[in-house]
Design a protein around this motif. Structure first.
Motif, PDB file in Angstrom:
ATOM      1  N   THR A 133      37.489  30.551   6.112  1.00 10.58           N
ATOM      2  CA  THR A 133      36.969  29.197   6.131  1.00 10.58           C
ATOM      3  C   THR A 133      36.821  28.696   7.560  1.00 10.58           C
ATOM      4  N   HIS A 134      35.705  28.031   7.820  1.00  8.74           N
ATOM      5  CA  HIS A 134      35.449  27.400   9.111  1.00  8.74           C
ATOM      6  C   HIS A 134      36.004  25.979   9.062  1.00  8.74           C
ATOM      7  N   VAL A 135      36.636  25.543  10.160  1.00  8.31           N
ATOM      8  CA  VAL A 135      37.362  24.271  10.158  1.00  8.31           C
ATOM      9  C   VAL A 135      36.988  23.459  11.403  1.00  8.31           C
ATOM     10  N   ARG A 136      36.567  22.214  11.206  1.00 11.14           N
ATOM     11  CA  ARG A 136      36.265  21.319  12.311  1.00 11.14           C
ATOM     12  C   ARG A 136      37.548  20.962  13.074  1.00 11.14           C
ATOM     13  N   ILE A 137      37.465  21.034  14.411  1.00 12.56           N
ATOM     14  CA  ILE A 137      38.574  20.574  15.256  1.00 12.56           C
ATOM     15  C   ILE A 137      37.988  19.671  16.337  1.00 12.56           C
ATOM     16  N   GLY A 138      38.864  18.910  17.000  1.00  7.29           N
ATOM     17  CA  GLY A 138      38.433  18.021  18.067  1.00  7.29           C
ATOM     18  C   GLY A 138      37.827  16.745  17.544  1.00  7.29           C
ATOM     19  N   ASP A 139      37.343  15.897  18.482  1.00  6.81           N
ATOM     20  CA  ASP A 139      36.763  14.596  18.139  1.00  6.81           C
ATOM     21  C   ASP A 139      37.766  13.805  17.298  1.00  6.81           C
ATOM     22  N   VAL A 140      37.273  13.155  16.250  1.00  2.00           N
ATOM     23  CA  VAL A 140      38.157  12.347  15.401  1.00  2.00           C
ATOM     24  C   VAL A 140      39.062  13.228  14.537  1.00  2.00           C
ATOM     25  N   HIS A 141      38.685  14.498  14.383  1.00  2.00           N
ATOM     26  CA  HIS A 141      39.465  15.382  13.509  1.00  2.00           C
ATOM     27  C   HIS A 141      40.753  15.846  14.173  1.00  2.00           C
ATOM     28  N   GLY A 142      40.757  15.977  15.497  1.00  2.44           N
ATOM     29  CA  GLY A 142      41.907  16.576  16.162  1.00  2.44           C
ATOM     30  C   GLY A 142      42.168  17.954  15.577  1.00  2.44           C
ATOM     31  N   LEU A 143      43.425  18.246  15.303  1.00  2.00           N
ATOM     32  CA  LEU A 143      43.794  19.517  14.668  1.00  2.00           C
ATOM     33  C   LEU A 143      44.270  19.297  13.234  1.00  2.00           C
ATOM     34  N   ARG A 144      44.010  18.085  12.705  1.00  3.21           N
ATOM     35  CA  ARG A 144      44.505  17.730  11.380  1.00  3.21           C
ATOM     36  C   ARG A 144      43.976  18.664  10.301  1.00  3.21           C
ATOM     37  N   ARG A 145      42.681  18.956  10.349  1.00  2.00           N
ATOM     38  CA  ARG A 145      42.098  19.811   9.311  1.00  2.00           C
ATOM     39  C   ARG A 145      42.603  21.249   9.427  1.00  2.00           C
ATOM     40  N   LEU A 146      42.720  21.734  10.649  1.00  2.00           N
ATOM     41  CA  LEU A 146      43.247  23.090  10.833  1.00  2.00           C
ATOM     42  C   LEU A 146      44.683  23.184  10.333  1.00  2.00           C
ATOM     43  N   GLU A 147      45.496  22.180  10.632  1.00  2.00           N
ATOM     44  CA  GLU A 147      46.880  22.203  10.173  1.00  2.00           C
ATOM     45  C   GLU A 147      46.956  22.243   8.646  1.00  2.00           C
ATOM     46  N   ALA A 148      46.037  21.538   7.978  1.00  2.00           N
ATOM     47  CA  ALA A 148      46.010  21.583   6.509  1.00  2.00           C
ATOM     48  C   ALA A 148      45.670  22.982   6.020  1.00  2.00           C
ATOM     49  N   VAL A 149      44.708  23.646   6.683  1.00  2.00           N
ATOM     50  CA  VAL A 149      44.335  25.009   6.296  1.00  2.00           C
ATOM     51  C   VAL A 149      45.495  25.963   6.526  1.00  2.00           C
ATOM     52  N   LEU A 150      46.187  25.826   7.645  1.00  2.00           N
ATOM     53  CA  LEU A 150      47.315  26.712   7.926  1.00  2.00           C
ATOM     54  C   LEU A 150      48.459  26.486   6.941  1.00  2.00           C
ATOM     55  N   ARG A 180      37.553  21.787  24.448  1.00  2.00           N
ATOM     56  CA  ARG A 180      38.119  22.965  25.115  1.00  2.00           C
ATOM     57  C   ARG A 180      39.639  23.019  24.926  1.00  2.00           C
ATOM     58  N   ALA A 181      40.278  21.879  25.092  1.00  2.00           N
ATOM     59  CA  ALA A 181      41.733  21.848  24.943  1.00  2.00           C
ATOM     60  C   ALA A 181      42.143  22.104  23.492  1.00  2.00           C
ATOM     61  N   GLN A 182      41.407  21.498  22.563  1.00  2.00           N
ATOM     62  CA  GLN A 182      41.746  21.663  21.143  1.00  2.00           C
ATOM     63  C   GLN A 182      41.518  23.096  20.686  1.00  2.00           C
ATOM     64  N   LEU A 183      40.485  23.756  21.217  1.00  2.00           N
ATOM     65  CA  LEU A 183      40.210  25.142  20.819  1.00  2.00           C
ATOM     66  C   LEU A 183      41.361  26.057  21.228  1.00  2.00           C
ATOM     67  N   ARG A 184      41.814  25.923  22.464  1.00  2.00           N
ATOM     68  CA  ARG A 184      42.919  26.775  22.907  1.00  2.00           C
ATOM     69  C   ARG A 184      44.189  26.497  22.114  1.00  2.00           C
ATOM     70  N   GLU A 185      44.435  25.227  21.801  1.00  2.00           N
ATOM     71  CA  GLU A 185      45.618  24.890  21.016  1.00  2.00           C
ATOM     72  C   GLU A 185      45.491  25.432  19.592  1.00  2.00           C
ATOM     73  N   ALA A 186      44.285  25.364  19.035  1.00  2.00           N
ATOM     74  CA  ALA A 186      44.063  25.862  17.675  1.00  2.00           C
ATOM     75  C   ALA A 186      44.333  27.354  17.585  1.00  2.00           C
ATOM     76  N   LEU A 187      43.895  28.100  18.588  1.00  2.00           N
ATOM     77  CA  LEU A 187      44.114  29.548  18.577  1.00  2.00           C
ATOM     78  C   LEU A 187      45.597  29.875  18.760  1.00  2.00           C
ATOM     79  N   LYS A 188      46.316  29.043  19.524  1.00  2.00           N
ATOM     80  CA  LYS A 188      47.761  29.242  19.657  1.00  2.00           C
ATOM     81  C   LYS A 188      48.483  28.944  18.344  1.00  2.00           C
ATOM     82  N   LEU A 189      47.980  27.957  17.587  1.00  2.00           N
ATOM     83  CA  LEU A 189      48.606  27.579  16.329  1.00  2.00           C
ATOM     84  C   LEU A 189      48.444  28.635  15.245  1.00  2.00           C
ATOM     85  N   GLY A 190      47.400  29.460  15.353  1.00  2.00           N
ATOM     86  CA  GLY A 190      47.219  30.509  14.349  1.00  2.00           C
ATOM     87  C   GLY A 190      45.829  30.622  13.764  1.00  2.00           C
ATOM     88  N   ALA A 191      44.839  29.923  14.336  1.00  2.00           N
ATOM     89  CA  ALA A 191      43.464  30.128  13.888  1.00  2.00           C
ATOM     90  C   ALA A 191      43.088  31.591  14.104  1.00  2.00           C
TER      91      ALA A 191
END
Length: 422
Positions: A133-150, A180-191
């Motif tokens: 699944t592809h997940v929006r990060i950044g902007d108003v979403h932050g990492l909230r959607r990715l955290e739900a997927v994880l 850019r910052a959110q992408l690196r954090e997302a990959l560290k979190l487990g994307a």
């Protein structure tokens, strides 16, 4: 109608530990393969241990000094076709089921996790034991959607393998600093992979370069959205991605110009096609549809093509479904691929796009299997709804469909036969 118990495959005793140390033993008997053979399949742990003619396989042979194993699950699959399990190569679970919700849909952690989990289980029920699944990060979403997927991924462990692709909207310039910052954090979190749509950034080439830097740093694959409408831009994109091949996926490429498939073939990337309507929420705006014959052209140019659903009842497709067999049916019915190649596109080609090993109904291969009612692959694609799904060597989902008619005529009407389904 669906029923959890009606007309389903018959199970024997519950699984027991096996003395070879590989987990439970599962015996599937009387299954028909796509080549027409009727076989028994013995599974030990998460691998297929043996495949033999119907009636030839029984319990595991005894080890020296140990008794023969006589316990374990035995499932009668007469009337079913046994196939490598399909995979969902391109989904958007963070927006699943949102078409009927108020706009914008609620994005609380509990609501997001519930919808992601429901979407993954829906896809699993249709047979997809591996899903991306592809997940929006950044902007108003932050990492909230990715955290739900994880969170959902952890809850689903043992039922299905769920991968997440982190999708920042912008990466270049001052406006892209957050992305850019959110992408690196997302990959560290487990994307699992880095993704997005370069066409939405003011500098598509810069977007790709920044994405590649993050992917190299995290040692992860890249899975990008593109319409592929601009042949020159596609060539630049493919060239920039070349250093990371074969860990690159592009999709849905629905506006690919005639002849441009050679650019993709030479770049070594994989394409994920979305046959429902050619679009998804990763590409903003209305879906533009798909050019007839495009898949045939890609395959003729030797571009590896996998197939995904793209949408599950979201704004890009309010009637979107997550059934890989329907995706294969759409390809076959449109004359894009033969039934066998269409199913391979949702099965082993999709698994390859996810970086997973291939599956065959043969000894030594992963026990990722789908049993679907039908006597042939064409019959299963045309209407096989009763299904049994095996992930990591155990049954994780069953769907049983029963056909009944009103008793108003003198003819004896069948409830359900081995070759038909409702």
């Amino acid at each position: 109608m669906d029923s959890a118990a009606a007309d389903g495959p018959h199970s024997g005793p519950s699984p027991a530990a096996n003395p070879l140390g590989h987990g439970p033993v599962l015996l599937l008997v009387g299954a028909r393969l796509a080549d027409g053979r009727v076989v028994d399949v013995r599974i030990s742990g998460d691998r297929i241990q043996a495949v033999g003619t119907a009636g030839s396989l029984g319990p595991l042979p005894a080890l020296p000094g140990a008794p023969t194993v006589t316990t374990g699950a035995r499932i009668d699959l007469r009337g079913y076709l046994l196939l490598p399990a399909p995979a969902e190569a391109h989904a958007h679970y963070d927006s699943a089921f949102s078409a009927a919700l108020p706009a914008p849909p609620p994005d609380t952690p509990a609501d997001l996790t519930r919808r992601v989990t429901e979407a993954a289980l829906t896809s699993l029920g249709y047979g997809a034991t591996a899903q991306r699944t592809h997940v929006r990060i950044g902007d108003v979403h932050g990492l909230r959607r990715l955290e739900a997927v994880l969170t959902a991924r952890q809850a689903l462990r043992g039922l299905a393998e769920l991968q997440a692709v982190a999708m920042p909207r912008l990466l270049t310039g001052r406006a892209g600093a957050d992305g850019r910052a959110q992408l690196r954090e997302a990959l560290k979190l487990g994307a699992t992979a880095a993704g997005g749509c370069p066409e939405l950034d003011p500098d598509p080439s810069g977007y790709v370069q920044l994405l590649l830097e993050a992917a190299r740093e995290a040692d992860c694959p890249v899975d990008l959205h593109t319409t592929a409408a601009d042949a020159a831009q596609l060539a630049r994109l493919a060239g920039a991605l070349a250093p990371l091949r074969p860990r690159v996926v592009l999709g849905p490429c629905g506006a690919l110009a005639r002849g441009a498939s050679t650019v993709l073939a030479s770049s070594g990337v994989r394409v994920v096609w979305l046959p429902q309507n050619g679009g998804c929420t990763g590409l903003e705006g209305r879906p533009s549809g798909q050019r007839p014959g495009l898949v045939r052209e890609l395959v003729a140019s030797r571009v590896p093509v996998a197939v995904g659903s793209g949408a599950l009842r979201d704004q890009s497709n309010p009637v979107g479904r997550a059934d890989p067999l329907e995706s294969a049916y759409l390809l076959a019915a449109a004359g894009e691929l033969a039934p066998e190649a269409a199913y391979d596109a949702v099965a082993n080609q999709a698994r390859a796009a996810l970086g997973l090993p291939p599956v065959r109904v043969d000894a030594g291969f992963p026990a990722e299997l789908l049993a679907v009612r039908g006597d042939s692959l064409a019959g299963a694609l045309a209407g096989g709804h009763s299904r049994l799904v095996v992930h990591s060597g155990r049954v994780v989902s069953r769907t049983s469909a029963v056909r009944e008619f009103a008793d108003t005529v003198a003819l004896a009407l069948p409830r359900q036969s081995g070759g038909t389904d409702c």
